[in-house]
Design a protein around this motif. Structure first.
Motif, PDB file in Angstrom:
ATOM      1  N   ASP A 144      42.927  21.857  58.037  1.00  0.00           N
ATOM      2  CA  ASP A 144      43.084  21.617  59.475  1.00  0.00           C
ATOM      3  C   ASP A 144      43.058  22.923  60.271  1.00  0.00           C
ATOM      4  OD1 ASP A 144      43.306  18.878  59.101  1.00  0.00           O
ATOM      5  OD2 ASP A 144      45.474  18.975  58.762  1.00  0.00           O
ATOM      6  N   ASN A 145      43.067  24.038  59.551  1.00  0.00           N
ATOM      7  CA  ASN A 145      43.085  25.354  60.191  1.00  0.00           C
ATOM      8  C   ASN A 145      41.655  25.807  60.459  1.00  0.00           C
ATOM      9  OD1 ASN A 145      43.348  28.108  60.869  1.00  0.00           O
ATOM     10  ND2 ASN A 145      45.259  28.253  59.690  1.00  0.00           N
ATOM     11  N   ARG A 146      41.280  25.833  61.714  1.00  0.00           N
ATOM     12  CA  ARG A 146      39.912  26.207  62.086  1.00  0.00           C
ATOM     13  C   ARG A 146      39.614  27.657  61.747  1.00  0.00           C
ATOM     14  NH1 ARG A 146      37.225  25.069  68.058  1.00  0.00           N
ATOM     15  NH2 ARG A 146      35.139  25.915  67.582  1.00  0.00           N
ATOM     16  N   GLN A 147      40.635  28.510  61.802  1.00  0.00           N
ATOM     17  CA  GLN A 147      40.418  29.936  61.550  1.00  0.00           C
ATOM     18  C   GLN A 147      40.116  30.195  60.071  1.00  0.00           C
ATOM     19  OE1 GLN A 147      40.182  31.850  64.165  1.00  0.00           O
ATOM     20  NE2 GLN A 147      40.779  30.116  65.477  1.00  0.00           N
ATOM     21  N   GLN A 148      40.708  29.410  59.185  1.00  0.00           N
ATOM     22  CA  GLN A 148      40.487  29.607  57.752  1.00  0.00           C
ATOM     23  C   GLN A 148      39.207  28.936  57.252  1.00  0.00           C
ATOM     24  OE1 GLN A 148      43.958  28.167  55.749  1.00  0.00           O
ATOM     25  NE2 GLN A 148      45.267  29.875  56.405  1.00  0.00           N
ATOM     26  N   ALA A 149      38.659  28.023  58.032  1.00  0.00           N
ATOM     27  CA  ALA A 149      37.502  27.256  57.594  1.00  0.00           C
ATOM     28  C   ALA A 149      36.289  28.152  57.405  1.00  0.00           C
ATOM     29  CB  ALA A 149      37.190  26.154  58.604  1.00  0.00           C
ATOM     30  N   THR A 150      35.522  27.873  56.376  1.00  0.00           N
ATOM     31  CA  THR A 150      34.293  28.619  56.100  1.00  0.00           C
ATOM     32  C   THR A 150      33.040  27.790  56.378  1.00  0.00           C
ATOM     33  OG1 THR A 150      34.346  27.919  53.781  1.00  0.00           O
ATOM     34  CG2 THR A 150      35.438  30.005  54.347  1.00  0.00           C
ATOM     35  N   ALA A 151      33.229  26.465  56.559  1.00  0.00           N
ATOM     36  CA  ALA A 151      32.069  25.614  56.806  1.00  0.00           C
ATOM     37  C   ALA A 151      32.541  24.292  57.406  1.00  0.00           C
ATOM     38  CB  ALA A 151      31.293  25.362  55.512  1.00  0.00           C
ATOM     39  N   LEU A 152      31.576  23.594  57.992  1.00  0.00           N
ATOM     40  CA  LEU A 152      31.799  22.236  58.485  1.00  0.00           C
ATOM     41  C   LEU A 152      31.151  21.255  57.499  1.00  0.00           C
ATOM     42  CD1 LEU A 152      31.015  22.685  62.291  1.00  0.00           C
ATOM     43  CD2 LEU A 152      33.265  22.347  61.260  1.00  0.00           C
ATOM     44  N   TRP A 153      31.758  20.083  57.376  1.00  0.00           N
ATOM     45  CA  TRP A 153      31.306  19.114  56.359  1.00  0.00           C
ATOM     46  C   TRP A 153      31.452  17.708  56.930  1.00  0.00           C
ATOM     47  CZ3 TRP A 153      33.289  15.018  53.573  1.00  0.00           C
ATOM     48  CH2 TRP A 153      32.690  14.710  52.351  1.00  0.00           C
ATOM     49  N   LYS A 154      30.442  16.883  56.710  1.00  0.00           N
ATOM     50  CA  LYS A 154      30.494  15.491  57.166  1.00  0.00           C
ATOM     51  C   LYS A 154      29.648  14.639  56.223  1.00  0.00           C
ATOM     52  CE  LYS A 154      28.457  14.163  61.055  1.00  0.00           C
ATOM     53  NZ  LYS A 154      28.233  13.850  62.500  1.00  0.00           N
ATOM     54  N   GLU A 155      30.161  13.481  55.890  1.00  0.00           N
ATOM     55  CA  GLU A 155      29.468  12.593  54.960  1.00  0.00           C
ATOM     56  C   GLU A 155      28.981  11.351  55.695  1.00  0.00           C
ATOM     57  OE1 GLU A 155      30.206  10.398  50.620  1.00  0.00           O
ATOM     58  OE2 GLU A 155      31.904  11.065  51.839  1.00  0.00           O
ATOM     59  N   ALA A 156      27.796  10.860  55.312  1.00  0.00           N
ATOM     60  CA  ALA A 156      27.226   9.641  55.879  1.00  0.00           C
ATOM     61  C   ALA A 156      26.505   8.887  54.768  1.00  0.00           C
ATOM     62  CB  ALA A 156      26.262   9.962  57.024  1.00  0.00           C
ATOM     63  N   VAL A 157      26.095   7.665  55.084  1.00  0.00           N
ATOM     64  CA  VAL A 157      25.414   6.800  54.116  1.00  0.00           C
ATOM     65  C   VAL A 157      24.152   6.257  54.757  1.00  0.00           C
ATOM     66  CG1 VAL A 157      25.580   4.726  52.695  1.00  0.00           C
ATOM     67  CG2 VAL A 157      27.588   6.169  53.013  1.00  0.00           C
ATOM     68  N   ASP A 158      23.074   6.216  54.009  1.00  0.00           N
ATOM     69  CA  ASP A 158      21.819   5.648  54.476  1.00  0.00           C
ATOM     70  C   ASP A 158      21.164   4.954  53.282  1.00  0.00           C
ATOM     71  OD1 ASP A 158      19.820   4.984  56.207  1.00  0.00           O
ATOM     72  OD2 ASP A 158      18.873   6.946  56.255  1.00  0.00           O
ATOM     73  N   SER A 159      19.954   4.433  53.474  1.00  0.00           N
ATOM     74  CA  SER A 159      19.281   3.737  52.379  1.00  0.00           C
ATOM     75  C   SER A 159      17.781   3.811  52.555  1.00  0.00           C
ATOM     76  CB  SER A 159      19.725   2.265  52.322  1.00  0.00           C
ATOM     77  OG  SER A 159      19.304   1.578  53.485  1.00  0.00           O
ATOM     78  N   PHE A 160      17.091   3.734  51.433  1.00  0.00           N
ATOM     79  CA  PHE A 160      15.655   3.510  51.393  1.00  0.00           C
ATOM     80  C   PHE A 160      15.450   2.157  50.728  1.00  0.00           C
ATOM     81  CE2 PHE A 160      15.239   8.296  51.356  1.00  0.00           C
ATOM     82  CZ  PHE A 160      14.719   8.359  52.643  1.00  0.00           C
ATOM     83  N   GLY A 161      14.937   1.196  51.471  1.00  0.00           N
ATOM     84  CA  GLY A 161      14.827  -0.144  50.923  1.00  0.00           C
ATOM     85  C   GLY A 161      16.200  -0.727  50.693  1.00  0.00           C
ATOM     86  N   THR A 162      16.457  -1.188  49.470  1.00  0.00           N
ATOM     87  CA  THR A 162      17.754  -1.787  49.131  1.00  0.00           C
ATOM     88  C   THR A 162      18.625  -0.840  48.311  1.00  0.00           C
ATOM     89  OG1 THR A 162      16.786  -2.801  47.146  1.00  0.00           O
ATOM     90  CG2 THR A 162      16.784  -4.114  49.165  1.00  0.00           C
ATOM     91  N   SER A 163      18.233   0.442  48.239  1.00  0.00           N
ATOM     92  CA  SER A 163      18.995   1.409  47.449  1.00  0.00           C
ATOM     93  C   SER A 163      19.679   2.404  48.371  1.00  0.00           C
ATOM     94  CB  SER A 163      18.076   2.155  46.476  1.00  0.00           C
ATOM     95  OG  SER A 163      17.463   1.251  45.582  1.00  0.00           O
ATOM     96  N   PRO A 164      21.011   2.402  48.441  1.00  0.00           N
ATOM     97  CA  PRO A 164      21.719   3.333  49.327  1.00  0.00           C
ATOM     98  C   PRO A 164      21.787   4.735  48.730  1.00  0.00           C
ATOM     99  CG  PRO A 164      23.300   2.016  48.138  1.00  0.00           C
ATOM    100  CD  PRO A 164      21.943   1.510  47.726  1.00  0.00           C
ATOM    101  N   HIS A 165      22.072   5.694  49.579  1.00  0.00           N
ATOM    102  CA  HIS A 165      22.279   7.062  49.122  1.00  0.00           C
ATOM    103  C   HIS A 165      23.230   7.762  50.084  1.00  0.00           C
ATOM    104  CE1 HIS A 165      18.670   7.266  51.799  1.00  0.00           C
ATOM    105  NE2 HIS A 165      19.319   8.301  52.306  1.00  0.00           N
ATOM    106  N   GLY A 166      23.785   8.862  49.626  1.00  0.00           N
ATOM    107  CA  GLY A 166      24.716   9.630  50.437  1.00  0.00           C
ATOM    108  C   GLY A 166      24.043  10.815  51.108  1.00  0.00           C
ATOM    109  N   ILE A 167      24.523  11.138  52.305  1.00  0.00           N
ATOM    110  CA  ILE A 167      24.049  12.313  53.040  1.00  0.00           C
ATOM    111  C   ILE A 167      25.260  13.175  53.357  1.00  0.00           C
ATOM    112  CG2 ILE A 167      22.672  13.143  54.977  1.00  0.00           C
ATOM    113  CD1 ILE A 167      21.909  10.150  55.402  1.00  0.00           C
ATOM    114  N   VAL A 168      25.202  14.418  52.996  1.00  0.00           N
ATOM    115  CA  VAL A 168      26.276  15.357  53.305  1.00  0.00           C
ATOM    116  C   VAL A 168      25.714  16.381  54.291  1.00  0.00           C
ATOM    117  CG1 VAL A 168      27.857  17.099  52.419  1.00  0.00           C
ATOM    118  CG2 VAL A 168      27.403  15.036  51.078  1.00  0.00           C
ATOM    119  N   TYR A 169      26.276  16.389  55.505  1.00  0.00           N
ATOM    120  CA  TYR A 169      25.880  17.371  56.515  1.00  0.00           C
ATOM    121  C   TYR A 169      26.785  18.583  56.381  1.00  0.00           C
ATOM    122  CZ  TYR A 169      23.065  13.736  58.687  1.00  0.00           C
ATOM    123  OH  TYR A 169      22.121  12.766  58.933  1.00  0.00           O
TER     124      TYR A 169
END
Length: 692
Positions: free
Chosen positions: A41-66
């Motif tokens: 939660d400490n912005r000063q100590q953070a070295t990167a930003l991270w966010k996870e999402a989910v998408d799919s191609f056809g009927t097969s889902p996959h994960g996306i990490v920004y």
């Protein structure tokens, strides 16, 4: 010898499967831990930003990490040689292949290369590491998280295979180890009459159990070792390269198995030792205190097996009245008891029927029925070993069908929905949608697509859904352009599907400027003038807002149903292997019986003067009892499958599948009888009296 070699190979193959499972889960856990983000939660100590999402191609889902690095020199996520540059994306090999097939390799940005398998849970995982073209102005508002690095177990990009190591090992034990054990028991007892006579002889001469064990081990060691050595071939393949498992598409990482090579060697050695121990255990003799004469015993079936079968039937019937939770345990326990003891119960019925057949043959002077009936009554164990494949095989096939229907109904309904609409209507959702974002999205969309907003009003006696958009976009959908909401009727199947949950009530109003967003009952849709625009729409949406969700109506249902359906592929892999071992068990049992029949029936050609008696004996001794077993198993499976459907609370039973299985096993029963008669007929001319 060959039967024991095949059984030893099956046992070693099961051990290989268990070790591979353990090594794969351990490797997955290590890689999951290495790539898990360390949140702060400490912005000063953070070295990167991270966010996870989910998408799919056809009927097969996959994960996306920004990801977005905040400090120079910060190590990238495991599996990446460097951080993605702005607007770049790294894809796992499997995801890159799927993206190319869907013409969407640049959906999340410029393709920068593959993710190394050291950063993947398994080589078959579908994962993307993407970096937005522009750093977020307000990370907290855009659902970004601050991280200080990587190195903790974090539940990201969960695959649809939710089972643990222990659960998977349990499935292998039930579907592979039990049939392999049955095959080993049958193979150990193949041709046991001569070895039993030898054991009784050396026992009468004063040999101890250790002496008999040395004899049996010396006889069984070569075929057992041969079967174990054969398993080294698939083990070497798994150690040398990554292997894609059939049916499932899952890729086993060879590195994981290399790390577990001591366990692999130990497990194969243990399977060989257990094989030899079972050979010794199944060739025991009863030493009497009063006589040294070699003893024999007739086959008989204990009555307690019939009692256990009845107890299993009662447990299945009364499981429906048990409280929720224990009802499943009662049902499964009853199922195991019933299927395990049903072959013995049917064999007891065949014994009674054999006595009637013998009596009928005696009265009518029919030697074939007389001998067949007496053999049936005297050797019920043979019928148990042969009928177990028929009974369990019919039940397993029917229950796999019921399980598949449970997962397939929802997929069929969802696919029907998507087929009605196609890929000409998309829902767009994100927790970070704002008026400025919708305007940018409208400008980024390709020509021939239209962005509109929906507001749901499910309350009241007349629920409705309101469609809002600019006049040009409404006109493209052949809708009016009123300043205030007005009810409309439309023949557009996309809009009809949109209004279906609200009793078909649709209202339309025109807006100028930004579309309404932000409320819980509001969302965006994109309508395309022609199909085939999904890749373009999704690329435009992801370029505007990372993590946005774009899907066709019902797509999430289709994906969820198909992912659940893919669980059946593991059942096909393990259950199909177990069924193959079970069928091999039946073939070996039948072959052993052919050998016994050939030796026992050959003299009859001299006594009767013809060989037609062989077909009569084989028919009444083998074919008729197996047909009876098939008929009873078909009836019991039908009854049990109905309870199975009730226990699952979904799915449906298919009579055609059961009928097909019954016909197939009935043909097998006829074939076994014909082959046994043919074997005896061929042996008859070469028979000579012997002093045995």
């Amino acid at each position: 010898m060959w039967a024991l070699a095949m059984a030893s190979a099956a046992f070693a193959l099961t051990a290989l499967a268990l070790v591979t499972t353990s090594a794969s889960f351990d490797g997955r856990t290590q890689r999951d831990t290495a790539r898990g983000p360390l949140l702060t939660d400490n912005r000063q100590q953070a070295t990167a930003l991270w966010k996870e999402a989910v998408d799919s191609f056809g009927t097969s889902p996959h994960g996306i990490v920004y990801v977005e690095p905040l400090k120079a020199g910060t190590p990238p996520p495991p599996g990446l040689s460097r951080w993605p540059r702005p607007g770049e994306v790294f894809l796992s090999p499997e995801l890159a292949r799927a993206a190319k097939d869907n013409n969407s390799l640049d959906r999340y940005g410029r393709y920068a290369g593959p993710i190394d398998k050291q950063g993947l849970r398994s080589p078959s995982e579908r994962l993307a590491y993407a970096r937005p073209a522009h750093a977020p102005a307000d990370p907290t508002a855009a659902s970004w998280q601050y991280i200080t690095g990587f190195g903790q177990l974090f539940p990201m990009n969960q695959e649809i295979y939710p089972h643990t190591k222990a659960q998977t090992a349990g499935v292998i034990a039930v579907l592979m180890a039990v049939p392999a054990l049955a095959l080993l028991v049958v193979a150990t007892r193949v041709g046991s009459a001569t070895r039993d006579r030898r054991s009784h002889l050396v026992n009468a001469l004063g040999a101890s159990w250790a002496h008999r064990a040395v004899i049996n081990v010396g006889e069984a060691f070569v075929p057992a070792a041969l079967g174990t050595l054969v398993t080294l071939v698939p083990a070497a393949v798994l150690l040398a390269t990554d292997v894609r498992l059939p049916f499932t598409g899952y890729i086993v990482d060879a590195t994981d198995l290399r790390h577990a090579w001591p366990q692999l060697i130990a497990s194969l050695a243990a399977s060989l030792v257990l094989t030899l121990l079972l050979v010794v255990a199944l060739h025991r003799v009863q030493r009497t205190k009063t006589a040294t004469r070699p003893s024999t015993y007739s086959s008989h079936l204990p009555k307690w097996r019939l009692a256990l079968c009845a107890a299993g039937v009662l447990a299945i019937a009364f499981s429906q009245y048990a409280p929720k939770g224990p009802d499943v345990a009662v049902f499964l326990a009853g199922t195991v008891l019933m299927w395990a003891m049903l072959p013995s119960a049917i064999a007891m019925l065949s014994v009674a029927n054999g006595k009637r057949i013998a009596a009928s043959g005696y009265r009518e002077g029919n030697p074939g029925r007389l001998i067949a009936g007496r053999w049936t009554a005297a050797h019920p164990g043979v019928l148990v070993r042969l009928s177990v494949v028929f009974i369990i095989g019919i039940g397993l096939i029917s229950h796999l069908q019921v399980w598949n229907s449970r997962l397939g109904d929802s997929a069929a309904a969802a696919e029907e929905l998507t087929q009605r609409v196609g890929d000409t209507l998309f829902t767009v959702s994100s927790s970070n949608l704002a008026p400025g974002t919708t305007g940018e999205l409208a400008r980024a969309l390709p020509d021939g697509t239209h962005l509109l907003a929906t507001t749901a009003h499910p309350e009241g006696e007349r629920p409705r859904i309101e469609l809002a958009g600019s006049c040009p976009d409404l006109a493209a959908l052949r809708l009016p352009c009123p300043a205030t909401a007005r009810p409309v009727t439309t023949r557009d199947p996309r809009l009809q599907e949109l209004a279906a949950p609200y009793q078909g009530h649709l209202t339309v109003r025109a807006v100028k400027g930004a579309l309404p967003t932000g409320r819980a009952n509001q969302s965006l849709i994109v309508a395309a003038d022609k199909p085939g625009r999904q890749a373009e729409v999704e690329k435009a949406a992801y370029a505007v807002l990372p993590g946005i969700n774009v899907e066709t109506p019902g797509e999430s249902w289709v994906i969820g149903a198909h992912e659940k359906n893919r669980l059946n592929h593991w059942l096909y892999l393990f259950g199909g292997t177990g069924l193959a071992l079970l069928l091999l068990t039946g073939l070996i049992s039948a072959a052993a019986e052919f050998v016994r029949i050939r030796g026992g029936l050959a003299p009859l050609s001299v006594l009767t003067g013809n060989t037609r008696v062989f077909r009569a004996i084989a028919t009444w001794y083998l074919t008729v009892p197996l047909l009876i077993a098939t008929a009873i198993a078909t009836f019991i499976t039908n009854w049990h499958s109905l309870f199975f459907v009730v226990s699952l609370r979904e799915g449906k039973f298919s009579w055609p599948v059961l009928a097909t299985a019954a016909i197939g096993f009935s043909l097998a029963a006829v074939t076994i009888g014909l082959l046994a008669a043919h074997s005896a007929r061929r042996a008859a001319p070469s028979w000579r009296p012997e002093a045995d």
